[in-house]
Scaffold this motif. Structure first.
Motif, PDB file in Angstrom:
ATOM      1  N   GLN A  26       0.827  -1.202   0.000  1.00 34.79           N
ATOM      2  CA  GLN A  26       0.000   0.000   0.000  1.00 34.79           C
ATOM      3  C   GLN A  26       0.862   1.252   0.000  1.00 34.79           C
ATOM      4  O   GLN A  26       0.559   2.227  -0.688  1.00 34.79           O
ATOM      5  CB  GLN A  26      -0.954  -0.001   1.195  1.00 34.79           C
ATOM      6  CG  GLN A  26      -1.906   1.160   1.226  1.00 34.79           C
ATOM      7  CD  GLN A  26      -2.832   1.187   0.030  1.00 34.79           C
ATOM      8  OE1 GLN A  26      -3.310   0.164  -0.430  1.00 34.79           O
ATOM      9  NE2 GLN A  26      -3.086   2.368  -0.486  1.00 34.79           N
ATOM     10  N   TYR A  46       2.420   1.626  -3.484  1.00 28.19           N
ATOM     11  CA  TYR A  46       1.394   2.090  -4.416  1.00 28.19           C
ATOM     12  C   TYR A  46       1.081   3.572  -4.191  1.00 28.19           C
ATOM     13  O   TYR A  46       0.971   4.346  -5.149  1.00 28.19           O
ATOM     14  CB  TYR A  46       0.115   1.257  -4.282  1.00 28.19           C
ATOM     15  CG  TYR A  46      -1.011   1.824  -5.089  1.00 28.19           C
ATOM     16  CD1 TYR A  46      -1.042   1.663  -6.473  1.00 28.19           C
ATOM     17  CD2 TYR A  46      -2.019   2.561  -4.479  1.00 28.19           C
ATOM     18  CE1 TYR A  46      -2.062   2.218  -7.222  1.00 28.19           C
ATOM     19  CE2 TYR A  46      -3.043   3.106  -5.225  1.00 28.19           C
ATOM     20  CZ  TYR A  46      -3.062   2.936  -6.592  1.00 28.19           C
ATOM     21  OH  TYR A  46      -4.065   3.493  -7.329  1.00 28.19           O
ATOM     22  N   SER A  47       0.926   3.973  -2.942  1.00 30.69           N
ATOM     23  CA  SER A  47       0.581   5.371  -2.642  1.00 30.69           C
ATOM     24  C   SER A  47       1.679   6.330  -3.091  1.00 30.69           C
ATOM     25  O   SER A  47       1.396   7.363  -3.707  1.00 30.69           O
ATOM     26  CB  SER A  47       0.326   5.552  -1.152  1.00 30.69           C
ATOM     27  OG  SER A  47      -0.770   4.788  -0.755  1.00 30.69           O
ATOM     28  N   TYR A  48       2.937   5.994  -2.769  1.00 21.88           N
ATOM     29  CA  TYR A  48       4.045   6.846  -3.199  1.00 21.88           C
ATOM     30  C   TYR A  48       4.128   6.909  -4.713  1.00 21.88           C
ATOM     31  O   TYR A  48       4.300   7.980  -5.296  1.00 21.88           O
ATOM     32  CB  TYR A  48       5.375   6.344  -2.639  1.00 21.88           C
ATOM     33  CG  TYR A  48       5.604   6.694  -1.195  1.00 21.88           C
ATOM     34  CD1 TYR A  48       5.380   7.981  -0.719  1.00 21.88           C
ATOM     35  CD2 TYR A  48       6.058   5.750  -0.299  1.00 21.88           C
ATOM     36  CE1 TYR A  48       5.585   8.298   0.605  1.00 21.88           C
ATOM     37  CE2 TYR A  48       6.270   6.054   1.029  1.00 21.88           C
ATOM     38  CZ  TYR A  48       6.035   7.326   1.471  1.00 21.88           C
ATOM     39  OH  TYR A  48       6.243   7.632   2.781  1.00 21.88           O
ATOM     40  N   SER A  98       1.311   9.013  -6.191  1.00 22.31           N
ATOM     41  CA  SER A  98       1.494  10.456  -5.998  1.00 22.31           C
ATOM     42  C   SER A  98       2.580  10.999  -6.926  1.00 22.31           C
ATOM     43  O   SER A  98       2.466  12.128  -7.413  1.00 22.31           O
ATOM     44  CB  SER A  98       1.811  10.778  -4.543  1.00 22.31           C
ATOM     45  OG  SER A  98       3.075  10.294  -4.191  1.00 22.31           O
TER      46      SER A  98
END
Length: 158
Positions: free
Chosen positions: A108, A111-113, A116
């Motif tokens: 997670q 994926y988030s980094y 963004s």
């Protein structure tokens, strides 16, 4: 019984602190660039500029997927052929991000980094191609971080 109540949690704190980690110190990112355009290289450079992303180039998807399956890579970023051409002609194009989800928490975070970084790249490329000035807030608020009790951010000892 009373010593058991206090001794077992202390032993768990001393031993299990090294078992679970939420630090992201290194993310092995395999990039499969089928387009080899300046736009795809620009996005790859954004990932390469971040210290904890270790970017590796691969030229076919199979070897990238092998690295993901053998746990040698944490994520794969795939650029399709004609990525830049499609982006210019249709004002949109797709990239594929495959994340190794064996460890759900780190998957997670990766994926988030990554999302963004791609979203930031998307904003900057739209502004550049449309001739819009990049948005800057009128007043900047500078945040200075100071960690008094854990300056190295090593949570295992604090």
């Amino acid at each position: 019984m009373l010593p058991m109540i206090f001794i077992v949690p202390i032993i768990q704190m001393l031993l299990l602190v090294f078992a679970a980690t939420f630090d992201m110190k290194r993310v092995d990112l395999v990039v499969v660039d089928k387009d080899m355009s300046s736009t795809s290289r620009e996005l790859i450079a954004k990932f390469d500029g971040i210290p904890f992303f270790n970017v590796q180039q691969q030229f076919d998807e199979k070897s990238g997927e092998e690295k993901l399956m053998t746990d040698e890579a944490d994520a794969i970023l795939v650029f399709p052929s004609n990525f830049e051409k499609t982006l210019v002609r249709e004002n949109q194009s797709k990239v594929q991000l495959l994340v190794n989800a064996i460890d759900g928490n780190s998957a997670q975070l990766v994926y988030s980094y990554s999302a963004s970084i791609i979203a930031d790249f998307n904003k900057s490329i739209i502004a550049e191609w449309k001739g819009l000035p990049e948005f800057k807030s009128p007043n900047e608020v500078k945040i200075t971080e100071n960690y008094w009790y854990n300056p190295e951010l090593d949570y295992k000892w604090y």
